[in-house]
Design a protein around this motif. Sequence first.
Motif, short mmCIF file in Angstrom:
data_model
loop_
_atom_site.label_atom_id
_atom_site.label_comp_id
_atom_site.label_asym_id
_atom_site.label_seq_id
_atom_site.Cartn_x
_atom_site.Cartn_y
_atom_site.Cartn_z
N TRP A 90 7.30 7.01 5.26
CA TRP A 90 6.98 7.41 3.88
C TRP A 90 8.24 7.89 3.17
O TRP A 90 8.50 7.51 2.02
CB TRP A 90 5.93 8.52 3.87
CG TRP A 90 4.55 8.12 4.29
CD1 TRP A 90 3.91 8.45 5.44
CD2 TRP A 90 3.62 7.31 3.55
NE1 TRP A 90 2.65 7.90 5.49
CE2 TRP A 90 2.44 7.19 4.33
CE3 TRP A 90 3.67 6.67 2.32
CZ2 TRP A 90 1.33 6.47 3.90
CZ3 TRP A 90 2.55 5.95 1.89
CH2 TRP A 90 1.41 5.85 2.68
N LEU A 91 9.05 8.70 3.84
CA LEU A 91 10.28 9.24 3.23
C LEU A 91 11.28 8.13 2.92
O LEU A 91 11.93 8.14 1.87
CB LEU A 91 10.91 10.29 4.14
CG LEU A 91 10.16 11.63 4.24
CD1 LEU A 91 10.72 12.48 5.37
CD2 LEU A 91 10.23 12.39 2.91
N ILE B 78 0.61 5.87 9.32
CA ILE B 78 2.00 5.54 8.96
C ILE B 78 2.83 6.81 9.12
O ILE B 78 2.46 7.88 8.63
CB ILE B 78 2.08 5.01 7.52
CG1 ILE B 78 1.20 3.76 7.38
CG2 ILE B 78 3.52 4.71 7.13
CD1 ILE B 78 0.98 3.32 5.95
N SER B 79 3.97 6.71 9.80
CA SER B 79 4.77 7.88 10.12
C SER B 79 5.37 8.54 8.87
O SER B 79 5.61 7.88 7.85
CB SER B 79 5.91 7.51 11.07
OG SER B 79 6.87 6.70 10.41
N GLU C 224 0.83 -1.21 0.00
CA GLU C 224 0.00 0.00 0.00
C GLU C 224 0.87 1.26 0.00
O GLU C 224 0.59 2.22 -0.72
CB GLU C 224 -0.92 0.00 1.23
CG GLU C 224 -1.77 1.26 1.33
CD GLU C 224 -2.50 1.37 2.66
OE1 GLU C 224 -2.93 2.49 3.00
OE2 GLU C 224 -2.63 0.34 3.36
N ILE C 225 1.94 1.24 0.79
CA ILE C 225 2.82 2.41 0.87
C ILE C 225 3.42 2.72 -0.50
O ILE C 225 3.39 3.86 -0.98
CB ILE C 225 3.93 2.17 1.91
CG1 ILE C 225 3.34 2.19 3.33
CG2 ILE C 225 5.03 3.22 1.78
CD1 ILE C 225 4.33 1.77 4.41
N VAL C 226 3.96 1.70 -1.15
CA VAL C 226 4.61 1.92 -2.45
C VAL C 226 3.60 2.36 -3.50
O VAL C 226 3.85 3.30 -4.26
CB VAL C 226 5.35 0.64 -2.90
CG1 VAL C 226 5.94 0.83 -4.30
CG2 VAL C 226 6.46 0.30 -1.91
N ALA C 227 2.44 1.70 -3.54
CA ALA C 227 1.43 2.06 -4.53
C ALA C 227 0.90 3.47 -4.30
O ALA C 227 0.70 4.24 -5.25
CB ALA C 227 0.28 1.05 -4.49
#
Length: 598
Positions: free
Chosen positions: A579-580, A574-575, A535-538
Amino acid sequence: MIETKFKDTEVGRIPEDWDLDRLRDCFEFKPNNTFSRDTLSKSGEIQNVHYGDVLIKYGLHLDAQKDLIPYVANPNYKAQDCISDGDVIVADTAEDETVGKATEVINVRKKKIVSGLHTMWLHPIVGKRYALGYLGYAFNASVYHNQLLPLMQGTKVTSVSKSAIKDTFILVPPIAEQQRIAKALSDIDLLIMQLDKLIEKKRAIKQGAMQQLLTGKKRLKGFSKPWGEKKLGEIADIYQPQTISQAEFTDYGYMVYGANGVIGKYNQFNHITDQVLVTCRGNTCGIVNMSIGKCWITGNAMVINLDGNKAMDKVFVYYLLSFLDLTTLITGSGQPQIVRFSILNYEITFPSTVQEQSAIASVFTAMDNEISALAAKKAKYEHVKQGMMQQLLTGKIRLVETTVKTNITSTNVHFRRSVLAAEIADQLCEEPTFGHVKMEKMLFLTERLCHIDIGSHYHRDAAGPYDNCALRSIDSQLKKQKWFEVRRTEKGYRYVPMQNCGKHKTYFDKYFSAVLPTFEKIIDTFKTQNTERCEIVATLYSAWEDLLDSNKPFTDADIVNEVLNNWHESKKRISKERWLKAIQWMRENDFAPNFRNK
């Protein structure tokens, strides 16, 4: 990939907008030298491409910055001309039909390279444009090599003359299409090369583990009893079976193991089952093998039969003998051989309990299984590459746009989308992390990174990017085709194989073979990753490409801000730091978008 119109030519039907270049009209055949292998060295000023290296060592492209090219040893040799990027070197002599094998030279830069013994050096004439990387594939395509077959001369050594090869043709698409063909094929070449490196790495790891575990330098957890030492003749029944000649081989029966593995079949009944073997005669003398299932062994191998010794694990003994150097037992001034007496008295050191032996054997068995799986994957990609070359280099499949287009009918789009989903489900259905949400993320990433249009319309939902309508359509199609059924369980929706599972693959190869390297990279990367990671990457990819589409400058912080403040409240769980870090990971692993997929 689109349908195209064809025209008849000297080499068969080719696309109407492709050219057919006769070599004598499009290439300058530059003079080569006749330096033999023994006149070359490891250092010097001028490098020399030898025909033997073209046939065996170099691939379809010779990278002047990476591949090892020998030097001309003669310091007085002065090259009148040197190879340029895009030049093609053809081996005009070989001991078989590999004559005509060619390599395109790339990344020359400031190096001075010349063409050597039994080679033809082709340099494109002024005015002819070939995309860098394309000729390496074009000159090794079957449509080209088939032209050489009737031109070959000789029996033991085969050759093709310069005058004959000048009248052969290569197929030449428009320059932009050449670039796309070269890119698609180089992607799968890269994947094969990466698998090669991974296989070598796994083999090195296994060798290191053998050095530790088979010498007792490192013990597995839970084992501490001292090791013992015995002669092989004290723990095994060792014998040399009767030789079976090739004249006795049959078309059916049990496998016959020789010096180098399976060499035939034999249909008599005095077979053996799962035995450790040591080659005892010939150039492979001292090689250790292990037969699988019921089989026969020829007289070239010695059987180390451990069936009567319950205190020994035969798989452990196989790995131990494979690790040890049995070539020290070789005798004979003529043909190398190992006599039974030497093996009977060969001393080995081993764990005193069969439990520890079995535990060690299990470690190496798992390693071998992993290496075998990687080797099978490599073989699969090599087969796919051959199919891609056959399709792309004859124009049967066209790569004319950056996006692989589907048909305009919605039915076809929906079916292709379901075929793609079926392949994703086929590879991931047994993973505990795979369900509805992860399927959606895999579809999104595949569509974006492979630049294919499957008719989805993604929204910025909580689990987004998400297209609920498309997912319902996919579930319905999968069940209709009897490929997969989606079932709701305590752990969420699961994809359960149905009776036609696997029958989608014919369609998958037809629709998506050109993007297979990128697709497999996505699958391999996210196969074991949890849904949140996907989910994060998408999500980042979607936000990132939206900012690219705005044509305004932005930073990594702007991408994260887009996710946290202009998407959905659930993303804030999500922090920012995570994400960075994910953005940096995407860049390093080539998962970052570089343009908007129209």
